[in-house]
Design a protein around this motif. Structure first.
Motif, PDB file in Angstrom:
ATOM      1  N   PRO A 144       9.708  21.877  22.874  1.00  0.00           N
ATOM      2  CA  PRO A 144      11.143  21.450  22.812  1.00  0.00           C
ATOM      3  C   PRO A 144      12.109  21.765  24.493  1.00  0.00           C
ATOM      4  N   ALA A 145      11.730  23.648  24.523  1.00  0.00           N
ATOM      5  CA  ALA A 145      11.724  24.273  26.228  1.00  0.00           C
ATOM      6  C   ALA A 145      12.327  23.429  27.303  1.00  0.00           C
ATOM      7  N   ALA A 146      10.962  22.821  27.943  1.00  0.00           N
ATOM      8  CA  ALA A 146      10.910  22.249  28.774  1.00  0.00           C
ATOM      9  C   ALA A 146      11.123  20.694  28.582  1.00  0.00           C
ATOM     10  N   ILE A 147      10.769  20.523  27.954  1.00  0.00           N
ATOM     11  CA  ILE A 147      11.609  18.873  26.986  1.00  0.00           C
ATOM     12  C   ILE A 147      13.437  19.267  27.732  1.00  0.00           C
ATOM     13  N   GLN A 148      14.058  20.275  26.913  1.00  0.00           N
ATOM     14  CA  GLN A 148      15.481  20.354  27.080  1.00  0.00           C
ATOM     15  C   GLN A 148      15.968  20.416  28.747  1.00  0.00           C
ATOM     16  N   ARG A 149      14.689  21.879  29.090  1.00  0.00           N
ATOM     17  CA  ARG A 149      15.220  21.304  31.408  1.00  0.00           C
ATOM     18  C   ARG A 149      15.075  20.065  31.848  1.00  0.00           C
ATOM     19  N   PHE A 150      14.007  18.878  31.318  1.00  0.00           N
ATOM     20  CA  PHE A 150      13.695  18.265  31.657  1.00  0.00           C
ATOM     21  C   PHE A 150      15.482  17.693  31.822  1.00  0.00           C
ATOM     22  N   GLY A 151      15.629  17.581  30.608  1.00  0.00           N
ATOM     23  CA  GLY A 151      16.719  16.406  30.249  1.00  0.00           C
ATOM     24  C   GLY A 151      18.134  16.953  31.011  1.00  0.00           C
ATOM     25  N   GLU A 152      18.041  18.329  31.103  1.00  0.00           N
ATOM     26  CA  GLU A 152      19.305  19.257  32.552  1.00  0.00           C
ATOM     27  C   GLU A 152      18.589  18.897  33.466  1.00  0.00           C
ATOM     28  N   LEU A 153      17.901  18.496  34.318  1.00  0.00           N
ATOM     29  CA  LEU A 153      17.551  18.395  35.501  1.00  0.00           C
ATOM     30  C   LEU A 153      17.629  17.024  36.041  1.00  0.00           C
ATOM     31  N   VAL A 154      17.469  16.257  35.255  1.00  0.00           N
ATOM     32  CA  VAL A 154      17.805  14.909  34.707  1.00  0.00           C
ATOM     33  C   VAL A 154      19.331  14.611  34.864  1.00  0.00           C
ATOM     34  N   ALA A 155      19.873  14.870  34.115  1.00  0.00           N
ATOM     35  CA  ALA A 155      21.023  15.056  34.193  1.00  0.00           C
ATOM     36  C   ALA A 155      22.149  15.555  35.642  1.00  0.00           C
ATOM     37  N   ALA A 156      21.475  16.626  35.950  1.00  0.00           N
ATOM     38  CA  ALA A 156      21.927  17.450  37.341  1.00  0.00           C
ATOM     39  C   ALA A 156      21.975  16.286  38.575  1.00  0.00           C
ATOM     40  N   ALA A 157      20.691  15.702  38.346  1.00  0.00           N
ATOM     41  CA  ALA A 157      20.394  14.347  39.986  1.00  0.00           C
ATOM     42  C   ALA A 157      21.241  13.501  39.912  1.00  0.00           C
ATOM     43  N   ALA A 158      21.931  13.744  38.892  1.00  0.00           N
ATOM     44  CA  ALA A 158      23.052  12.213  39.505  1.00  0.00           C
ATOM     45  C   ALA A 158      24.400  12.372  39.483  1.00  0.00           C
ATOM     46  N   SER A 159      24.976  11.540  40.059  1.00  0.00           N
ATOM     47  CA  SER A 159      26.174  11.996  40.689  1.00  0.00           C
ATOM     48  C   SER A 159      26.804  10.729  40.153  1.00  0.00           C
ATOM     49  N   PRO A 160      27.595  10.987  38.402  1.00  0.00           N
ATOM     50  CA  PRO A 160      28.161   9.633  38.396  1.00  0.00           C
ATOM     51  C   PRO A 160      29.422   9.468  39.002  1.00  0.00           C
ATOM     52  N   ILE A 161      30.109   8.784  38.111  1.00  0.00           N
ATOM     53  CA  ILE A 161      31.686   8.335  38.301  1.00  0.00           C
ATOM     54  C   ILE A 161      32.634   8.353  36.923  1.00  0.00           C
ATOM     55  N   ASP A 162      33.602   8.134  36.934  1.00  0.00           N
ATOM     56  CA  ASP A 162      33.976   7.965  35.871  1.00  0.00           C
ATOM     57  C   ASP A 162      34.749   6.658  35.971  1.00  0.00           C
ATOM     58  N   ASP A 163      33.736   4.730  35.432  1.00  0.00           N
ATOM     59  CA  ASP A 163      35.278   3.699  35.223  1.00  0.00           C
ATOM     60  C   ASP A 163      34.505   2.960  34.150  1.00  0.00           C
ATOM     61  N   VAL A 164      35.195   1.650  34.477  1.00  0.00           N
ATOM     62  CA  VAL A 164      36.123   1.464  33.165  1.00  0.00           C
ATOM     63  C   VAL A 164      34.521   0.660  31.894  1.00  0.00           C
ATOM     64  N   ARG A 165      33.423   1.288  32.315  1.00  0.00           N
ATOM     65  CA  ARG A 165      32.114   1.500  31.552  1.00  0.00           C
ATOM     66  C   ARG A 165      31.523   2.712  31.019  1.00  0.00           C
ATOM     67  N   GLY A 166      32.136   3.661  31.292  1.00  0.00           N
ATOM     68  CA  GLY A 166      32.200   4.736  30.826  1.00  0.00           C
ATOM     69  C   GLY A 166      32.142   6.206  31.494  1.00  0.00           C
ATOM     70  N   THR A 167      32.627   7.380  31.507  1.00  0.00           N
ATOM     71  CA  THR A 167      32.674   8.606  32.189  1.00  0.00           C
ATOM     72  C   THR A 167      31.724   9.161  32.981  1.00  0.00           C
ATOM     73  N   ALA A 168      31.793   9.709  33.203  1.00  0.00           N
ATOM     74  CA  ALA A 168      30.741  10.385  34.223  1.00  0.00           C
ATOM     75  C   ALA A 168      30.062  11.583  33.415  1.00  0.00           C
ATOM     76  N   ALA A 169      30.840  12.483  32.515  1.00  0.00           N
ATOM     77  CA  ALA A 169      30.029  12.912  31.329  1.00  0.00           C
ATOM     78  C   ALA A 169      29.569  12.610  30.363  1.00  0.00           C
TER      79      ALA A 169
END
Lengths: 785, 301
Positions: free
Chosen positions: B247-272
């Motif tokens: 679980p720790a490595a899987i968790q870390r993988f997820g965090e790193l994927v999220a960190a790699a994105a630079s999303p925006i808030d738009d009508v389809r969804g929030t960056a968060a």
């Protein structure tokens, strides 16, 4: 989809016919529509036809400094460019308040307001000409929030006071107070053991009909106009169009064109006046068809609402009082806002006995898109809030939410907060019992998953992880027909004659068939009442009297009732003909299988022989019993024609990690008085339930600073088949003695309780408060608005 | 607007050279929407529907690419990719299955996704995850250019094609390990991605490929996440043992994927929300692919 039919309380019907009332004959337009062969209003064509198009404001609030059409006029292929200066008659129109300019005059009040119109030989020519119109704007700060609207001294007026005469000015379109019992005072509050408070928000839903606004205006030799149009009410369109054209009403003739859905969105005018103005100006037929994007600006939407509720109850769950405030955003123009306010106030307590009530409902003017009629009409917003309150109260009391509702439910003889007695069956507790008693759908089997069955479906977001099931209940109350003293009568003309040796009935009304199946029902009524096989439905037009609006769940009740009256008149005249010719003195006559039949003496004569060359052609009006306006200060009054009730049980699966929802099943029980066409009734209930589901989990026009952000079906999402669950329906038929055949309007009630039932189920799965619809993944995952 | 209808590929290249601003159209699922919404009025449309080779695929070995490669014609519709290539290109087949509706999948193609280069294109995350040696065949009258997928997306709805170039095919290595694709939409079918994630295990060279959609100006990989998880798998000998990632490595993988994105808030969804959902999808798809991999190890043993 199983349909369980339950007890009946049928009234005596003249004759039995398999395709008469109570049967489910196929709709005459059904196969054509499924095959794509039905001619919708957007499919019309006329020789020498021009295409009309409107220039719309990109701003929500602005002063128009100048409009220069000189380049557009010179564009090859352009035959007319018009602004408000070219309007021959009245410059304003409106459904209830004439506050909307046919073309903007000096000021823009909402994003997408039409400023100028063009007629050209091709849509692309018209588009290019529009691009050559130069408009200078002075952009004004928008008035869009409740705070801004209610403080005109600081933020200004959407309409200047006295801008239109005889109505309340300022930014309040209409308000309705309602006080019953002792009202809500400190003394009343002291009677309650438990108090539940909540603030709720309903987003702006769109009717999202699939056939865009469209019509064809053909100039006539008498200087008038013939308009072929997709609308909900031909006569009230004409009432609004004719003064703007400077024509008497009899020179503006309307014929219904193929309507691709309505849901309230065609109650107001859209392109009607523009097409007629251009036809008048050019002397040529003019067709206007909105694009999908323009359609989002071309019709009103469901009022977004903020609702504040406080309920007090005793420890054993009896409601003591309700204090409520409903603020509806009416947008730039009044549309149907006053009537929506009346519904929100008078139905805002729900189908519950509440001894002490204090309610205020208001609609505001703002620079947001105009809002008006949509299926459920003011009752939808309130139902979301009061049903959330019932669940909160049940949780607080540790009671079963269905039981809490049942012990407070109205029944026949109950007095509404308006003082009006419910004088027809009101089986609210029974409807709840029925949806609860239905077997629950199977649990999710995570060992044999089909991703289409779980949240996210083909998007492949879960293989069973994170999924939690929830069940929720709701019930609602809706009025049928127009209320508050409005006489929305319907007219029907029925002609009986012999064609090819057979008696044939023709039914002629101005009823707008918008998909609800009215034309099928009219045929059924004529077959039942006249005992004939052949019924033809005359095209709906203004050559016959008004049929009122196809809205408010009223058409089968009102125009169906008018067809019944006209058929009865024709039948009486036919029998009179027989009495005169044959000297009958039977009192037991009926029309069966094309013959006049006496219960005692058997078949007397074929209708065809009796009629011979005579045609019986009679027109009748059907008026519902009179109602009165609600008292402005107390909301008291016999305001509604009829009440209708529907209950839902929703079962949902929620992917609680991703915030994705799949409605697993949406069961409904509804009392319809009498199902004239059981298949159509079930279709209406399932359709209304689906539209309510859409509001619960996806449908919202997103508006920021008055600008519409998602005017497309790419971003305004409506349910697909994978979002639409099995919907078992229980239909009760408890006759209302005031209504034709005992029937009860069907179309809107299922739209009310579907939304809160789905949200209650999501709350049950997640434990979240969820005070806003539509519920978005963000709300379920704590990741933003 | 001119409507050019070349009968052969060579005619198409000549037409594109002569009309560099002509917009290629095949299924029309993207182009026609833009036209109907009046967002775009190209001077000419270049209709590729008469060129049948664009709707064919073949497998073979190609210079510069290891192992067996699928050369996928630019206009092969998603329906056929899902039906015919789910063993060879499982990630792309899954992605193709999330495109629009059945009707759209019958017409839409990878060439169209690449030509439009929208960050929301469903094929992109799967192509990025499939490996660095996925090559786009860009052709013009001047010749053929093989563009590595990593260099293809250059900006919002911009790709690295020259004005006279057309996409002929995409060369994608046949999967050497499990692949997955997940996409978020706010309804259960027919949605544009709020965000999407593709993953491919490459046991042959011990790498893990990723692709993020709709959460940055362009489709992009989550490079740190790829390196992190490849490192974990190598250091702990998991490729060989088929043991649990934990679980720790899987968790870390997820965090790193999220960190790699630079999303925006738009009508389809929030960056968060996009970051949150990417992390969840990354964890889940990593788990699915790893389970599949370990099962294949066990059944091979």
């Amino acid at each position: 989809m199983s349909t369980i039919r339950t007890e009946k309380n049928l009234q005596n019907i003249t004759t039995a016919h398999p395709d008469g009332i109570g049967g489910s004959p196929l709709r005459p337009d059904g196969i054509l529509k499924v095959r794509g062969e039905f001619a919708y209003s957007s499919d019309m064509w006329h020789e020498n036809m021009l295409w009309g198009m409107a220039l719309r404001s990109p701003h929500a609030h602005a002063r128009i400094l100048s409009v220069d059409i000189s380049e557009a006029v010179k564009h090859p292929g352009v035959e007319a460019v018009m602004t408000h200066e070219d309007i021959p008659g009245a410059k304003y129109y409106g459904l209830e308040i004439k506050d909307q300019p046919a073309l903007a005059m000096g000021k823009i009040r909402y994003h997408g307001e039409a400023i100028a119109i063009v007629a050209a030989d091709h849509p692309e020519t018209a588009r290019r000409a529009l691009a050559k119109i130069k408009v200078e704007y002075e952009i004004l700060p928008t008035i869009t929030t409740e705070e801004q609207c209610l403080d005109p001294e600081t933020y200004g007026y959407v309409h200047e006071p006295d801008e239109y005469k005889g109505h309340a000015s300022g930014n309040v379109v209409h308000s309705q107070k309602l006080i019953s019992g002792l009202g809500v005072t400190d003394e009343v509050r002291a009677l309650a053991d438990v108090v539940i408070k909540g603030d709720y928000v309903v987003g702006m839903q769109d009717q999202a009909f699939l056939g865009p606004e469209s019509g064809l205006a053909v100039p006539a030799e008498d200087g008038g106009v013939d308009l072929y149009i997709a609308t909900q009410w031909l006569h009230v369109d004409r009432e609004q169009i004719a003064p703007v054209l400077g024509l008497p009403e009899n020179k503006v003739r309307l014929t219904l064109a193929g309507v691709g859905g309505a849901f309230g969105g065609r109650e107001d005018l859209s392109m009607q006046i523009h097409a007629c103005l251009l036809a008048q100006r050019t002397g040529k037929p003019v067709k206007i068809v909105y694009s999908r994007e323009e359609s989002f600006f071309g019709h009103v939407h469901r009022h977004p609402a903020k609702l504040t509720y406080e309920h007090g109850a005793t420890r054993d769950g009896k409601l003591v009082y309700c204090d409520a405030r409903i603020v509806l955003d009416g947008g730039a123009y009044a549309s149907a806002s006053p009537a929506v306010v009346g519904n929100a106030a008078s139905l805002g307590m729900g189908p519950y006995e509440v001894p002490n009530v204090n309610m205020l409902a208001v609609a505001l003017y703002s620079n947001n898109p105009s809002c008006g009629a949509m299926r459920g009409f003011g009752a939808v917003q309130a139902c979301f809030a009061y049903e959330a309150q019932m669940d909160k109260l049940a949780a607080e009391l540790g009671m079963d939410p269905v039981e809490l509702r049942q012990i407070n439910a109205v029944e026949q003889g109950s007095i509404m907060p308006t003082g009006q007695e419910i004088d027809a069956p009101a089986p609210v507790a029974d409807l709840l019992r029925r949806v609860k008693a239905l077997p629950l759908p199977q649990e999710l089997d995570t060992t044999h998953l089909d991703v289409r069955d779980i949240p996210g479906a083909l998007s492949n977001t879960s293989h069973g992880e994170g999924i939690v099931r929830g069940v929720g209940y709701a019930v609602g109350i809706k009025n049928v027909g127009f209320s508050e003293g409005f006489d929305d009568y319907s007219t029907a003309r029925v002609r009986l004659e012999v064609i090819g040796g057979e008696p044939v009935a023709m039914v002629h009304t101005a009823m707008a068939e918008v998909g609800q199946g009215g034309v099928t029902v009219h045929g059924q009524i004529a077959r039942t009442e006249l005992g004939v096989e052949q019924v033809t439905i005359h095209p709906a037009n203004t050559e016959v009297g008004s049929a009122g609006s196809t809205s408010a769940s009223r058409q089968t009740y009102m125009t169906g009732g008018a067809v019944k009256l006209a058929c009865e008149a024709v039948r009486n005249e036919l029998v009179a003909l027989g009495r005169k010719r044959y000297g009958w003195d039977y009192n037991d006559l009926s029309l069966v299988g094309g013959k006049v039949v006496s219960a005692s003496a058997g078949v007397l004569v074929p209708i065809a022989d009796l009629l011979g060359d005579t045609a019986i052609d009679l027109t009748r009006e059907h008026h519902h019993r009179p109602t009165v306006p609600f008292d402005k200060e107390t909301g008291q009054g016999f305001g509604h024609v009829q009440y209708t009730f529907c209950a839902h049980r929703a079962v949902v699966d929620v992917d609680v990690e991703l915030g994705l929802v799949k409605v697993v099943e949406l069961a409904a029980a509804q009392d319809v008085g009498k199902a004239l066409n059981p298949l159509s009734v079930v279709g209406q209930i399932q359709g209304g339930s689906t539209q309510g589901l859409g509001l619960a989990v996806m449908e919202e026009i997103v508006v920021k600073d008055g600008k519409v952000r998602n005017p497309s079906f790419t971003d305004y999402l409506i349910p697909t088949i994978l979002d639409t669950p099995p919907m078992p329906v229980e239909v009760l038929e408890l006759a209302d003695e005031h209504a034709p055949y005992g029937l009860r309007g069907v179309g809107e009630a299922p739209t009310l309780s579907s939304t809160p039932a789905v949200v209650a189920a999501i709350r049950a799965a997640t434990g979240l408060a969820l005070n806003r619809v539509p519920v978005r993944p963000e709300h379920l995952t704590g990741t933003g608005e | 607007m001119e409507f050019l209808r070349p009968a052969t590929w060579d005619e198409a290249l000549a037409a594109k050279a002569e009309h560099p601003s002509a917009l290629p159209i095949s299924g029309g699922t993207d182009v026609m929407v833009e036209l109907n919404f009046d967002r775009h009025r190209p001077s000419a449309l270049l209709d590729l529907n008469r060129i049948s080779e664009l709707t064919a695929w073949e497998s073979g070995r190609y210079e510069g690419q290891e192992g067996e490669v699928i050369r996928l014609g630019a206009a092969v519709p998603y329906t056929r990719i899902t039906r015919e290539l789910s063993a060879e290109l499982p990630g792309l087949a899954l992605a193709g299955n999330t495109v629009g509706s059945p009707q759209i999948r019958n017409r839409g193609s990878v060439g169209g996704n690449l030509g439009g280069a929208s960050p929301a294109g469903d094929a992109h995350p799967a192509l990025l995850a499939a490996g660095r040696d996925v090559l786009v065949e860009a052709e013009s009258v001047r010749g053929t250019r093989l563009i590595p997928i990593d260099e293809f997306y250059v900006g919002v709805k911009r790709n690295s094609l020259e004005p006279d170039e057309l996409i002929r095919a995409v060369r994608i290595p046949v999967a050497d390990g499990p692949q997955q694709f997940s996409k978020i939409g706010t309804r259960n079918a027919m949605v544009i991605a709020v965000c999407a994630f593709g993953i491919a295990l490459h046991p042959k060279n011990g790498t893990v490929g990723t692709g993020i959609g709709s959460a940055a100006p362009t489709p992009r990989r989550a490079v740190e996440a790829e390196e992190f998880i490849a490192g974990e798998l190598a250091e702990r000998g998991l490729w060989q043992s088929g043991g649990l990632i934990g679980p720790a490595a899987i968790q870390r993988f997820g965090e790193l994927v999220a960190a790699a994105a630079s999303p925006i808030d738009d009508v389809r969804g929030t960056a968060a929300y996009r970051r949150h959902a990417l992390a969840v999808m990354a964890r889940r798809t990593l788990t699915w692919t790893w389970n599949e991999y370990t099962q294949s190890l066990r059944s091979a043993a």
